[in-house]
Enzyme design. Structure first.
Site, mmCIF file in Angstrom:
data_model
loop_
_atom_site.group_PDB
_atom_site.id
_atom_site.type_symbol
_atom_site.label_atom_id
_atom_site.label_comp_id
_atom_site.label_asym_id
_atom_site.label_seq_id
_atom_site.Cartn_x
_atom_site.Cartn_y
_atom_site.Cartn_z
ATOM 1 N N SER A 230 -65.207 -86.994 36.929
ATOM 2 C CA SER A 230 -64.247 -86.429 35.969
ATOM 3 C C SER A 230 -64.544 -84.962 35.670
ATOM 4 C CB SER A 230 -64.197 -87.250 34.677
ATOM 5 O OG SER A 230 -65.482 -87.553 34.211
ATOM 6 N N HIS A 260 -66.188 -95.225 38.353
ATOM 7 C CA HIS A 260 -66.536 -94.257 37.293
ATOM 8 C C HIS A 260 -66.209 -94.912 35.945
ATOM 9 C CE1 HIS A 260 -67.437 -90.483 35.498
ATOM 10 N NE2 HIS A 260 -66.342 -89.802 35.765
ATOM 11 N N ARG A 315 -77.995 -94.286 27.025
ATOM 12 C CA ARG A 315 -76.780 -94.635 26.276
ATOM 13 C C ARG A 315 -76.653 -96.159 26.183
ATOM 14 N NH1 ARG A 315 -72.594 -91.560 29.925
ATOM 15 N NH2 ARG A 315 -73.822 -92.729 31.427
ATOM 16 N N ASP A 361 -71.890 -98.504 30.940
ATOM 17 C CA ASP A 361 -70.749 -99.424 31.037
ATOM 18 C C ASP A 361 -71.155 -100.891 31.028
ATOM 19 O OD1 ASP A 361 -68.976 -97.287 31.156
ATOM 20 O OD2 ASP A 361 -69.249 -97.078 33.306
HETATM 21 N N1 CMX Z 1 -74.136 -103.412 42.861
HETATM 22 C C1 CMX Z 1 -74.121 -103.563 44.201
HETATM 23 N N2 CMX Z 1 -74.339 -102.579 45.083
HETATM 24 C C2 CMX Z 1 -74.633 -101.377 44.556
HETATM 25 C C3 CMX Z 1 -74.729 -101.144 43.173
HETATM 26 C C4 CMX Z 1 -74.451 -102.214 42.313
HETATM 27 N N3 CMX Z 1 -74.433 -102.085 40.996
HETATM 28 N N4 CMX Z 1 -75.051 -99.843 42.963
HETATM 29 C C5 CMX Z 1 -75.163 -99.284 44.184
HETATM 30 N N5 CMX Z 1 -74.883 -100.202 45.128
HETATM 31 C C6 CMX Z 1 -74.784 -99.979 46.573
HETATM 32 C C7 CMX Z 1 -73.662 -98.982 46.822
HETATM 33 O O1 CMX Z 1 -72.389 -99.628 46.817
HETATM 34 C C8 CMX Z 1 -74.054 -98.433 48.169
HETATM 35 O O2 CMX Z 1 -73.670 -99.384 49.155
HETATM 36 P P1 CMX Z 1 -73.194 -98.902 50.625
HETATM 37 O O3 CMX Z 1 -74.379 -98.180 51.199
HETATM 38 O O4 CMX Z 1 -72.856 -100.190 51.286
HETATM 39 O O5 CMX Z 1 -72.006 -98.008 50.400
HETATM 40 C C9 CMX Z 1 -75.566 -98.414 48.079
HETATM 41 O O6 CMX Z 1 -75.932 -99.342 47.045
HETATM 42 C C10 CMX Z 1 -76.150 -97.069 47.721
HETATM 43 O O7 CMX Z 1 -75.594 -96.635 46.523
HETATM 44 P P2 CMX Z 1 -76.419 -95.675 45.552
HETATM 45 O O8 CMX Z 1 -76.823 -94.472 46.339
HETATM 46 O O9 CMX Z 1 -77.471 -96.454 44.846
HETATM 47 O O10 CMX Z 1 -75.352 -95.311 44.464
HETATM 48 P P3 CMX Z 1 -74.085 -94.341 44.585
HETATM 49 O O11 CMX Z 1 -74.489 -93.014 44.070
HETATM 50 O O12 CMX Z 1 -73.448 -94.396 45.936
HETATM 51 O O13 CMX Z 1 -73.080 -95.031 43.569
HETATM 52 C C11 CMX Z 1 -72.354 -96.055 41.574
HETATM 53 C C12 CMX Z 1 -73.295 -95.011 42.196
HETATM 54 C C13 CMX Z 1 -72.384 -95.922 40.061
HETATM 55 C C14 CMX Z 1 -70.909 -95.781 42.037
HETATM 56 C C15 CMX Z 1 -72.838 -97.465 42.038
HETATM 57 O O14 CMX Z 1 -74.137 -97.703 41.542
HETATM 58 C C16 CMX Z 1 -71.902 -98.573 41.595
HETATM 59 O O15 CMX Z 1 -70.892 -98.832 42.266
HETATM 60 N N6 CMX Z 1 -72.194 -99.237 40.407
HETATM 61 C C17 CMX Z 1 -71.332 -100.239 39.875
HETATM 62 C C18 CMX Z 1 -70.143 -99.588 39.201
HETATM 63 C C19 CMX Z 1 -70.558 -98.862 37.918
HETATM 64 O O16 CMX Z 1 -71.256 -99.399 37.085
HETATM 65 N N7 CMX Z 1 -70.055 -97.618 37.738
HETATM 66 C C20 CMX Z 1 -70.268 -96.843 36.496
HETATM 67 C C21 CMX Z 1 -71.184 -95.648 36.661
HETATM 68 C C22 CMX Z 1 -71.231 -94.817 35.410
HETATM 69 C C23 CMX Z 1 -70.029 -93.914 35.343
HETATM 70 O O17 CMX Z 1 -69.917 -92.997 36.179
HETATM 71 O O18 CMX Z 1 -69.199 -94.095 34.480
#
Ligand code: CMX
Length: 427
Positions: A230, A260, A315, A361
């Site tokens: 964002s 996000h 948070r 979240d």
């Molecule tokens: N559950 C399962 N798999 C996960 C995971 C989770 N909570 N967090 C990361 N991973 C996976 C990713 O999907 C990625 O998989 P691929 O290699 O198959 O694509 C791998 O682990 C590596 O990811 P990462 O480097 O640890 O994390 P990213 O920076 O790519 O992504 C985020 C960060 C937040 C998008 C990811 O952790 C996620 O999808 N979390 C769940 C959704 C969430 O809670 N989002 C809110 C974040 C806060 C915000 O921005 O508001």
């Protein structure tokens, strides 16, 4: 006469401009090497933006103007706005002045409600929120002054004007969207209340506990440095000198994504699914099986993981403290707690996951639900009201120091293939 916030900024802007000039004198010095994985992986970890409102470090989480967010959780959102913008917490007088300034600007033009009421009933509240902001764009002072030939040095002042106007109206707009969404009449603003309490009562939830939760919610979500979707989007749009309404709406559109800001909605769905599936709070062993199963089906665990953080999000901890105090016997809160006991250990075993810890979240939705705010798809709007504080602050500061238009270079896959080292077995 300018308000206390503007006067403080008038004192500070010349110093910030000087700092930028000093740094630009080092323009050719090298800061970082770029890896192929960064080009192909969302520019992770690449220091390519300046953001002075806050920083997020892997081991500490959000630090606003040098103060860890955990130490700010009792502050009002209005104080956070002042802090984000000026780098200082306001004194009593400056705070009263800012609150007065916001409440004097809070009236919503009637056409905004007409636009929102004309949308189909099943329009997502985030889409409504964005539409409302774009409808308000016709009021932009920045755009009018720009068309009249405003000099560059004054960009930030018109942007401040737009941002104060926009922020002052957000709680009433957001609450109006909620009331429309649940088919209830709008409730009038009560200007004698602080931002969080007024927002709480306009949503239709009475009582000091919920007002306190709203203040906490608006404070904790206000900013998360400059590289998240964002903030980055809003900055990019703002860098084209699009006004604050366009820039903030663009940022909120990014916040609406499930990876996000929408994760708070997803996260509560997930907790409720667990409750339904087990007919209550499951044991840790049951929960463990459920999580493993979800991962095996390629689904993420909502509310866990982060692109920057490598510890429990402070948070999350601040919300948890609130929950401990007011929601201890709530079933959903207990499931959230149990997830915390189980999920990190499982995610740690997944080599690809960088951060196994909960983010904000993972918990916010269960607290809102406790107070009767059960429209999940509305939750990201709450997040957006708060995050607009940071988006606006970043925009004003960028205008003050004259940050240029964003224009990173993109490369083609062919270019990358030509530039990576050719593996020895190929040659
Ligand atoms: N559950 C399962 N798999 C996960 C995971 C989770 N909570 N967090 C990361 N991973 C996976 C990713 O999907 C990625 O998989 P691929 O290699 O198959 O694509 C791998 O682990 C590596 O990811 P990462 O480097 O640890 O994390 P990213 O920076 O790519 O992504 C985020 C960060 C937040 C998008 C990811 O952790 C996620 O999808 N979390 C769940 C959704 C969430 O809670 N989002 C809110 C974040 C806060 C915000 O921005 O508001």
């Amino acid at each position: 006469m300018p308000g206390a916030l503007k006067s403080k900024l008038q004192q500070k802007v010349p110093e910030w401009r000087k700092q930028r000039q000093e740094l630009l004198a080092h323009g050719e010095e090298k800061l970082a090497d770029l890896k192929v994985i960064q080009v192909m992986g969302g520019l992770r970890g690449l220091p390519g933006l300046v953001c002075d409102t806050s920083v997020v470090s892997p081991d500490q989480g959000l630090v606003v103007r040098g103060i860890p967010i955990g130490e700010l959780s009792n502050r009002l959102p209005e104080e956070m706005l002042y802090l984000l913008l000026t780098g200082e917490l306001p004194g009593r007088e400056a705070l009263d002045d800012l609150r007065q300034e916001l409440s004097s600007r809070a009236r919503i033009p009637g056409y905004v409600w007409k636009v929102l009421e004309a949308l189909p009933h099943d329009t997502h509240p985030m889409a409504m929120f964005s539409v409302a902001l774009l409808a308000l764009e016709r009021e932009s002072v920045f755009r009018r002054h720009y068309e009249d030939g405003m000099p560059k040095e004054q960009y930030w002042e018109s942007t401040l004007e737009d941002c104060l106007q926009l922020l002052a109206r957000l709680p009433a707009v957001a609450a109006g969207i909620y009331r429309l969404h649940i088919g209830q009449a709008r409730l009038p603003s009560r200007p004698e209340l602080d931002w969080g309490a007024d927002f709480a009562q306009m949503l239709g939830v009475e009582g000091e506990e919920f007002a306190q939760l709203m203040r906490l919610y608006l404070t904790l979500h206000c900013d998360h440095e400059g590289g998240n979707v964002s903030a980055f989007t809003s900055h990019t749009v703002g860098s084209a000198l699009s006004d604050a309404y366009y820039a903030v709406a663009a940022g909120l559109n990014g916040l609406a994504g499930p990876l996000h800001g929408l994760a708070n909605q997803e996260s509560l769905h997930f907790v409720l699914d667990i409750e339904n599936h087990f007919g209550g709070a499951p044991s840790e062993a049951q929960l463990s099986g459920y999580i493993q199963d979800r991962l095996q089906h390629g689904q993420v665990i909502p509310g866990y993981g982060h692109a920057v953080l490598r510890v429990t999000d402070p948070r999350y901890s601040a919300f948890h403290q609130f929950g401990e105090r007011y929601c201890r016997n709530e079933q959903l809160f207990n499931i959230v707690d149990r997830l915390f006991a189980v999920v990190p250990n499982i995610l740690k075993q997944q080599a690809r996951v960088q951060d196994p810890w909960p983010n904000v979240d993972a918990i916010s939705g269960s607290l809102l639900y406790h107070y009767g705010l059960k429209e999940f798809d509305y939750y990201t709007v709450l997040f957006g009201v708060s995050r607009a504080l940071g988006l606006c602050s970043q925009l004003i500061l960028n205008r003050a120091v004259g940050t240029p238009i964003m224009r990173p270079k993109s490369v083609s896959t062919r270019w990358l293939l030509e530039h990576v080292t050719v593996p020895s077995h190929v040659s």
